[in-house]
Design a protein around this motif. Structure first.
Motif, PDB file in Angstrom:
ATOM      1  N   LEU A   1      -4.705 -22.795  24.435  1.00 38.11           N
ATOM      2  CA  LEU A   1      -5.089 -23.998  25.192  1.00 38.11           C
ATOM      3  C   LEU A   1      -4.068 -25.113  24.992  1.00 38.11           C
ATOM      4  O   LEU A   1      -3.769 -25.852  25.942  1.00 38.11           O
ATOM      5  CB  LEU A   1      -6.485 -24.458  24.792  1.00 38.11           C
ATOM      6  N   LEU A   2      -3.530 -25.232  23.804  1.00 42.73           N
ATOM      7  CA  LEU A   2      -2.477 -26.227  23.577  1.00 42.73           C
ATOM      8  C   LEU A   2      -1.248 -25.921  24.439  1.00 42.73           C
ATOM      9  O   LEU A   2      -0.627 -26.836  24.985  1.00 42.73           O
ATOM     10  CB  LEU A   2      -2.085 -26.283  22.102  1.00 42.73           C
ATOM     11  N   GLU A   3      -0.915 -24.640  24.576  1.00 41.30           N
ATOM     12  CA  GLU A   3       0.200 -24.250  25.448  1.00 41.30           C
ATOM     13  C   GLU A   3      -0.052 -24.671  26.899  1.00 41.30           C
ATOM     14  O   GLU A   3       0.880 -25.009  27.619  1.00 41.30           O
ATOM     15  CB  GLU A   3       0.386 -22.731  25.446  1.00 41.30           C
ATOM     16  N   LEU A   4      -1.299 -24.627  27.316  1.00 46.98           N
ATOM     17  CA  LEU A   4      -1.668 -24.932  28.699  1.00 46.98           C
ATOM     18  C   LEU A   4      -1.872 -26.422  28.950  1.00 46.98           C
ATOM     19  O   LEU A   4      -2.015 -26.838  30.104  1.00 46.98           O
ATOM     20  CB  LEU A   4      -2.950 -24.169  29.070  1.00 46.98           C
ATOM     21  N   THR A   5      -1.867 -27.210  27.902  1.00 42.63           N
ATOM     22  CA  THR A   5      -2.127 -28.645  28.021  1.00 42.63           C
ATOM     23  C   THR A   5      -0.825 -29.399  28.252  1.00 42.63           C
ATOM     24  O   THR A   5       0.131 -29.234  27.506  1.00 42.63           O
ATOM     25  CB  THR A   5      -2.826 -29.159  26.740  1.00 42.63           C
ATOM     26  N   ASN A   6      -0.812 -30.214  29.292  1.00 37.53           N
ATOM     27  CA  ASN A   6       0.375 -31.008  29.613  1.00 37.53           C
ATOM     28  C   ASN A   6       0.506 -32.199  28.670  1.00 37.53           C
ATOM     29  O   ASN A   6      -0.485 -32.766  28.223  1.00 37.53           O
ATOM     30  CB  ASN A   6       0.309 -31.520  31.049  1.00 37.53           C
ATOM     31  N   ASP A   7       1.731 -32.587  28.420  1.00 37.55           N
ATOM     32  CA  ASP A   7       2.062 -33.759  27.615  1.00 37.55           C
ATOM     33  C   ASP A   7       2.426 -34.886  28.591  1.00 37.55           C
ATOM     34  O   ASP A   7       3.518 -34.885  29.164  1.00 37.55           O
ATOM     35  CB  ASP A   7       3.230 -33.433  26.688  1.00 37.55           C
ATOM     36  N   ASN A   8       1.507 -35.817  28.796  1.00 35.38           N
ATOM     37  CA  ASN A   8       1.710 -36.872  29.791  1.00 35.38           C
ATOM     38  C   ASN A   8       2.903 -37.770  29.496  1.00 35.38           C
ATOM     39  O   ASN A   8       3.548 -38.259  30.417  1.00 35.38           O
ATOM     40  CB  ASN A   8       0.433 -37.697  29.964  1.00 35.38           C
ATOM     41  N   ALA A   9       3.226 -37.967  28.228  1.00 37.03           N
ATOM     42  CA  ALA A   9       4.396 -38.778  27.880  1.00 37.03           C
ATOM     43  C   ALA A   9       5.678 -38.079  28.331  1.00 37.03           C
ATOM     44  O   ALA A   9       6.584 -38.721  28.879  1.00 37.03           O
ATOM     45  CB  ALA A   9       4.434 -39.040  26.376  1.00 37.03           C
ATOM     46  N   LYS A  10       5.756 -36.770  28.133  1.00 38.43           N
ATOM     47  CA  LYS A  10       6.932 -36.018  28.577  1.00 38.43           C
ATOM     48  C   LYS A  10       7.000 -35.958  30.108  1.00 38.43           C
ATOM     49  O   LYS A  10       8.082 -35.996  30.680  1.00 38.43           O
ATOM     50  CB  LYS A  10       6.933 -34.614  27.981  1.00 38.43           C
ATOM     51  N   ILE A  11       5.849 -35.848  30.750  1.00 41.86           N
ATOM     52  CA  ILE A  11       5.822 -35.853  32.220  1.00 41.86           C
ATOM     53  C   ILE A  11       6.362 -37.179  32.735  1.00 41.86           C
ATOM     54  O   ILE A  11       7.135 -37.222  33.692  1.00 41.86           O
ATOM     55  CB  ILE A  11       4.401 -35.580  32.748  1.00 41.86           C
ATOM     56  N   LYS A  12       5.969 -38.267  32.081  1.00 40.20           N
ATOM     57  CA  LYS A  12       6.435 -39.594  32.482  1.00 40.20           C
ATOM     58  C   LYS A  12       7.958 -39.701  32.341  1.00 40.20           C
ATOM     59  O   LYS A  12       8.626 -40.274  33.191  1.00 40.20           O
ATOM     60  CB  LYS A  12       5.735 -40.676  31.650  1.00 40.20           C
ATOM     61  N   ASP A  13       8.489 -39.131  31.274  1.00 47.05           N
ATOM     62  CA  ASP A  13       9.937 -39.184  31.035  1.00 47.05           C
ATOM     63  C   ASP A  13      10.721 -38.273  31.979  1.00 47.05           C
ATOM     64  O   ASP A  13      11.754 -38.675  32.510  1.00 47.05           O
ATOM     65  CB  ASP A  13      10.268 -38.773  29.594  1.00 47.05           C
ATOM     66  N   LEU A  14      10.247 -37.037  32.177  1.00 41.70           N
ATOM     67  CA  LEU A  14      11.002 -36.034  32.921  1.00 41.70           C
ATOM     68  C   LEU A  14      10.593 -35.895  34.384  1.00 41.70           C
ATOM     69  O   LEU A  14      11.372 -35.390  35.183  1.00 41.70           O
ATOM     70  CB  LEU A  14      10.827 -34.658  32.256  1.00 41.70           C
ATOM     71  N   GLY A  15       9.373 -36.282  34.700  1.00 37.84           N
ATOM     72  CA  GLY A  15       8.789 -35.953  35.998  1.00 37.84           C
ATOM     73  C   GLY A  15       8.053 -34.629  35.847  1.00 37.84           C
ATOM     74  O   GLY A  15       8.438 -33.781  35.039  1.00 37.84           O
ATOM     75  N   LYS A  16       6.976 -34.450  36.605  1.00 35.91           N
ATOM     76  CA  LYS A  16       6.124 -33.283  36.411  1.00 35.91           C
ATOM     77  C   LYS A  16       6.847 -31.969  36.718  1.00 35.91           C
ATOM     78  O   LYS A  16       6.694 -30.993  35.995  1.00 35.91           O
ATOM     79  CB  LYS A  16       4.853 -33.384  37.252  1.00 35.91           C
TER      80      LYS A  16
END
Length: 187
Positions: free
Chosen positions: A107-122
């Motif tokens: 489940l941790l593997e499947l969970t997105n990291d919103n801070a990284k999404i903000k930095d890199l784009g989804k």
């Protein structure tokens, strides 16, 4: 109570106040759909996975739980009463106590990291993330993304086009850079 039923109850509580963007249905329809997609694939595969079929289905039904749970709305007391289990401090502790560390880690593997999404784009974030996933998590993510695509028919044309283009970029990158098996190609 069977463990898969427990997972469905937890997902129902976790997504209780959410609706799908694409079709407006109660959000629980999405994890159940992903679970059914994974089940169909696993019933017809010869591929060997580290997790049992039941554990894969539990992960499929809970795949958005860590990411989407709102601690203010998630009633741990009610969930634990319904499951007849000891109350835990948080959702992670509950999942580990009911299903074990292997499911928690998937489940941790499947969970997105919103801070990284903000930095890199989804899209860039998912390109990188999919390369690092276990084949179990990758299979569930494939089923998840397919369900999102099928749900998009009620989105605006521009939102649907963005989803399709991003998904195409993500999958091209993943299928060119990681080992995939026939189950991943099912989509």
């Amino acid at each position: 109570m069977q463990s898969l039923n427990k997972a469905i109850i937890i997902a129902s509580f976790a997504h209780d106040h959410q609706n799908r963007k694409g079709n407006g249905l109660s959000y629980i329809t999405h994890p159940l759909s992903v679970m059914n997609r994974v089940k169909k694939i696993l019933e017809s595969t010869k591929e060997v996975y580290k997790l049992s079929i039941n554990d894969m289905l539990i992960c499929a039904v809970l795949h958005d739980t860590y990411e989407d749970i709102d601690p203010k709305l998630f009633n741990m007391d009610a969930v634990c009463r319904g499951l007849q289990c000891e109350e835990r401090a948080n959702i992670h502790d509950l999942i580990i106590s009911l299903f074990g560390v292997a499911i928690h880690e998937t489940l941790l593997e499947l969970t997105n990291d919103n801070a990284k999404i903000k930095d890199l784009g989804k899209t860039e974030y998912l390109k990188n993330k999919l390369l690092l996933m276990s084949k179990e998590a990758f299979l569930i993510k494939c089923a998840d993304r397919l369900d999102n695509l099928e749900d998009s028919k009620n989105m605006s044309n521009s939102d649907r086009k963005t989803l399709y283009n991003n998904t195409l970029a993500i999958w091209k990158h993943a299928f060119n850079k990681r080992e995939c098996n026939a189950d991943h190609m099912f989509f």
